[in-house]
Design a protein around this motif. Structure first.
Motif, mmCIF file in Angstrom:
data_model
loop_
_atom_site.group_PDB
_atom_site.id
_atom_site.type_symbol
_atom_site.label_atom_id
_atom_site.label_comp_id
_atom_site.label_asym_id
_atom_site.label_seq_id
_atom_site.Cartn_x
_atom_site.Cartn_y
_atom_site.Cartn_z
ATOM 1 N N ILE A 49 -8.622 2.156 0.414
ATOM 2 C CA ILE A 49 -7.587 1.566 1.101
ATOM 3 C C ILE A 49 -7.807 2.134 2.631
ATOM 4 O O ILE A 49 -7.707 1.114 3.566
ATOM 5 N N ILE B 63 0.835 -1.245 -0.075
ATOM 6 C CA ILE B 63 -0.070 -0.072 -0.075
ATOM 7 C C ILE B 63 0.729 1.280 0.115
ATOM 8 O O ILE B 63 0.552 2.211 -0.634
ATOM 9 N N LEU C 287 -5.146 -4.198 -4.989
ATOM 10 C CA LEU C 287 -3.950 -3.310 -5.072
ATOM 11 C C LEU C 287 -3.399 -3.664 -6.345
ATOM 12 O O LEU C 287 -3.118 -2.580 -7.027
ATOM 13 N N GLU D 201 -7.962 -7.357 -0.827
ATOM 14 C CA GLU D 201 -7.172 -6.024 -0.843
ATOM 15 C C GLU D 201 -5.898 -6.344 -1.791
ATOM 16 O O GLU D 201 -5.503 -5.437 -2.391
#
Length: 256
Positions: free
Chosen positions: A181, A121, A219, A215
């Motif tokens: 996010i 991230i 991403l 996630e």
């Protein structure tokens, strides 16, 4: 027409300098930065860190042990315990009747985030912010090129407006990635809190691993979308650069 509005010469000079600076920055972004960035992101998409096949590799261990069962000592054995329980149901639900484990402090200290996802991230977020900032600069440049409103000969102006709309759309989509996010962290925090409160429920633990996997996939899609947006903007602006910089042709002037 400018004589109808008196503008201070010093301010006008500074504004003109600002317009020239924006023009230089935007043209450099379209000609050089956008193609370099799309190639950079395309290379990033081939990096092993974002191409893990076994998603188990990104799982993060949740160090919350299941405590020993708590024996209730305020109820008597036998029939009286059943009658007491029956009385509670008849009187209505109590707040403390279905509470989980009271958590005052984590046994192992602070509960860590998923380190692998946090690292990824932190690499993706600057790319999102860069796209938003660069789109804003190019959008301002195109808006400053839009001529005054006149009747007819507005085909080039419509192309400029379409370009501004596309840049605004890309800005909005990139901003939504940052929201995504933030939502991931909030959702995961709530689930970990549930695990701390209800450590015997396995589904909460499985849900954490599921959202971590989701996630990770998201991403990778975000990086792919960032690359595609650079490609689209670079291609769109280059194909229409003549109309964007000179929205109105001078053919009508040549007739006289």
């Amino acid at each position: 027409m400018s004589s109808l509005l008196k503008v201070d010469n010093e301010i006008k000079t500074e504004v003109d300098a600002f317009r020239e600076r924006i023009t230089g920055e935007a043209e450099n972004l379209v000609a050089n930065f956008f193609p370099k960035k799309l190639l950079e992101l395309d290379h990033f998409l081939k990096d092993p860190i974002i191409n893990i096949c076994e998603l188990k590799e990104i799982h993060s261990e949740i160090n919350l042990t299941v405590p020993d069962p708590i024996l209730l000592s305020n109820l008597h054995d036998g029939l009286e315990a059943q009658n007491s329980k029956k009385r509670k149901l008849e009187d209505g639900p109590e707040e403390d009747a279905v509470t989980g484990t009271k958590v005052f402090v984590m046994p192992g200290g602070m509960m860590k985030s998923n380190g692998k996802l946090v690292d990824l991230i932190e690499k993706v977020k600057p790319e999102i912010r860069t796209l938003i900032e660069k789109c804003n600069t190019v959008k301002m440049w195109v808006q400053l090129l839009i001529p005054r409103i006149e009747d007819g000969n507005n085909f080039g102006v419509s192309i400029q407006e379409e370009t501004v709309a596309e840049l605004r759309t890309v800005e909005g989509e990139a901003a939504s990635y940052l929201d995504q996010i933030s939502r991931y962290y909030i959702t995961r925090a709530k689930l970990v809190s549930k695990i701390a409160k209800y450590p015997h429920v396995e589904d909460y633990r499985r849900t954490v691993t599921e959202i971590d996997e989701k996630e990770y996939i998201s991403l990778k899609i975000i990086v792919s979308e960032l690359r595609n947006q650079y490609v689209t903007l670079h291609d769109m602006i280059l194909k229409n650069i003549e109309k964007i910089k000179r929205p109105r042709s001078s053919n009508t002037d040549a007739l006289y």
